[in-house]
Design a protein around this motif. Structure first.
Motif, short mmCIF file in Angstrom:
data_model
loop_
_atom_site.label_atom_id
_atom_site.label_comp_id
_atom_site.label_asym_id
_atom_site.label_seq_id
_atom_site.Cartn_x
_atom_site.Cartn_y
_atom_site.Cartn_z
N UNK A 82 22.55 -31.35 -17.82
CA UNK A 82 21.24 -30.96 -17.32
C UNK A 82 20.30 -32.15 -17.26
N UNK A 83 19.65 -32.32 -16.12
CA UNK A 83 18.70 -33.41 -15.94
C UNK A 83 17.34 -32.89 -15.50
N UNK A 84 17.05 -31.63 -15.85
CA UNK A 84 15.77 -31.02 -15.52
C UNK A 84 15.34 -30.15 -16.71
N UNK A 85 14.07 -29.78 -16.81
CA UNK A 85 13.60 -28.98 -17.95
C UNK A 85 14.33 -27.63 -18.01
N UNK A 86 14.44 -27.10 -19.25
CA UNK A 86 15.03 -25.78 -19.44
C UNK A 86 16.40 -25.83 -20.08
N UNK A 87 17.15 -24.74 -19.95
CA UNK A 87 18.51 -24.63 -20.50
C UNK A 87 19.29 -23.67 -19.62
N UNK A 88 20.59 -23.62 -19.79
CA UNK A 88 21.43 -22.75 -18.96
C UNK A 88 21.66 -21.40 -19.63
N UNK A 89 21.86 -20.38 -18.80
CA UNK A 89 22.09 -19.04 -19.31
C UNK A 89 22.76 -18.19 -18.24
N UNK A 90 23.35 -17.09 -18.69
CA UNK A 90 23.97 -16.15 -17.75
C UNK A 90 23.76 -14.73 -18.26
N UNK A 91 23.89 -13.76 -17.36
CA UNK A 91 23.68 -12.34 -17.67
C UNK A 91 24.96 -11.58 -17.34
N UNK A 92 25.38 -10.73 -18.28
CA UNK A 92 26.60 -9.94 -18.12
C UNK A 92 26.26 -8.47 -18.23
#
Length: 421
Positions: A82-92
């Motif tokens: 990641x090279x931008x603000x925030x974090x990764x996530x997913x919805x199941x």
């Protein structure tokens, strides 16, 4: 067999430094698995590998020196650095919706690129209250589009309940790949959100629990499958499961292969030469059996037995018996390996000849509607495999009463019986 009522007293999951097996909740249904209908609704990024890998039924695999156009081939969900603000996530969206007893965040083979931290949130949406999320395509090398972000925003997933707070993960070496998280919540859940901080890879997410249905919202004129795992049915005892567990036959949807059914070993007490009676039923001394706790006590009116895929190894015949047991009686029977006195069982289906690779629709022979059933014993003779068992009927209305309401039908239930088995 695991008794979910005892899970609340389980010790915490094994941590580093302790030599112990997986926690007991891993014996329950993986509610997020694609095998039971789990679906990835959204992922922020699928650059190296898609989030759909998280809910594969099979264990993660490793292919050394195998690369795609986007990088090293991995069997899991892996986002770009990641090279931008925030974090990764997913919805199941869970395929089996109900009580969650624990998670396994599996980082197998992710060494040097695993997600450093994780948190898990959950929500409960009624069927008619779920926002429409467009079906996504399985893809790699891309991130979520603005349109996808806009659609998933309807779920307001950032506000969901936290079942697992932000926690550090172990790298995916053979000794540390499983990160177990017990859950103490007694609420029904339909969706989970997996957050990784800030990016990286996870091989599998297992969401272990038991199905739960809102029976008060059911159509009282339409029969329901009272034994399916989707609503909370469970196998609580069996004689043999050499090639496949009996829980498979109360699974969601149709069986995809013999691996999706219950199959026993060949009995060694079969006579050298087989004979049959006047009805064509084999005369053999042995049988195999499985006992199931219904998702809800009720009256069974129709039985479906499917031997699909079992073409040369289906049982010769079967029968079905039912009984009503209290919580304590079930626990006693589990300890006694279901050596239950014969008078407790009532016949629901007599000895019935089965054909290979065929769906059998049969009417239950229960003589009186007031006989509420909580457990069934499914017996096959002499051995073999079955892909699905469906027990359609009506939940006991006495267990559905709201305050000051009167029962629509007369059902008798033993004193001390608890509907929430």
């Amino acid at each position: 067999m695991l008794n979910t009522r005892l899970l609340g007293s389980m010790a915490d999951s094994p941590r580093e430094g302790k030599r112990a097996g997986p926690p007991h909740f891993t014996q329950l249904t993986d509610m997020a698995s694609e095998f039971v209908g789990g679906t990835i609704l959204f992922a922020t990024d699928d650059f190296f590998a898609p989030a759909e890998n998280l809910i594969k039924r099979d264990s993660p695999r490793f292919k050394e020196h195998t690369y795609t156009e986007f990088g090293r081939w991995v069997d899991g969900w892996q986002t770009r650095r990641k090279r931008s603000p925030g974090h990764d996530w997913c919805v199941i969206r869970l395929g089996v919706q109900g009580l969650i007893w624990g998670f396994d965040v599996d980082t197998s083979y992710f060494v040097g690129d695993h997600a450093p931290r994780v948190s898990i949130q959950a929500a409960n949406y009624k069927e008619d209250k779920q926002p429409e999320i467009p079906q996504r395509e399985v893809r790699t090398g891309v991130g979520a589009t603005p349109e996808e972000f806009e659609a998933i925003a309807e779920l307001k997933s950032s506000d969901w309940n936290h079942l697992v707070p932000m926690t550090e993960l172990k790298p995916g070496t053979p000794a540390s790949s499983h990160n177990y998280f017990p859950v103490s919540s007694q609420q029904r859940w339909t969706h989970v959100r997996l957050n990784i901080f800030p990016d990286g890879g996870i091989a599998r997410l297992r969401v272990y629990g038991t199905g739960q249905k809102d029976w008060t919202a059911s159509d009282p004129t339409e029969p329901s499958d009272l034994v399916t795992i989707a609503y909370g049915g469970a196998c609580v005892g069996f004689s043999n499961a050499h090639f496949g567990h009996p829980n498979n036959i109360i699974g969601v949807g149709q069986a995809k292969s013999m691996a999706d059914g219950w199959e026993t070993a060949r009995r060694l007490d079969r006579p050298p030469v087989l004979e049959s009676d006047e009805n064509g039923v084999l005369l053999v001394p042995g049988c195999e059996w499985a006992v199931f706790r219904l998702a809800h006590p009720g009256v069974i009116t129709q039985v479906e037995i499917d031997t699909k895929h079992f073409k040369g190894n289906s049982p010769d015949s079967c029968k079905l018996d039912g009984c009503i047991l209290t919580t304590q009686e079930e626990e006693d029977m589990v300890r006694q390996n279901w050596d239950l006195p014969g008078h407790k069982w009532k016949p629901l289906l007599p000895v019935t000849k089965l054909n290979p690779d065929e769906t059998h629709l049969l009417d239950s022979l229960m003589p009186e509607l007031q006989d509420v059933i909580t457990h069934v014993r499914f017996t096959i003779t002499p051995d073999g495999g079955v892909s699905r068992l469906r027990l359609r009927g009506f939940p006991s209305s006495i267990c559905l009463l709201r305050p000051r309401e009167k029962p629509a039908m007369r059902f008798s239930v033993k004193a001390g019986f608890r509907s929430n088995l």
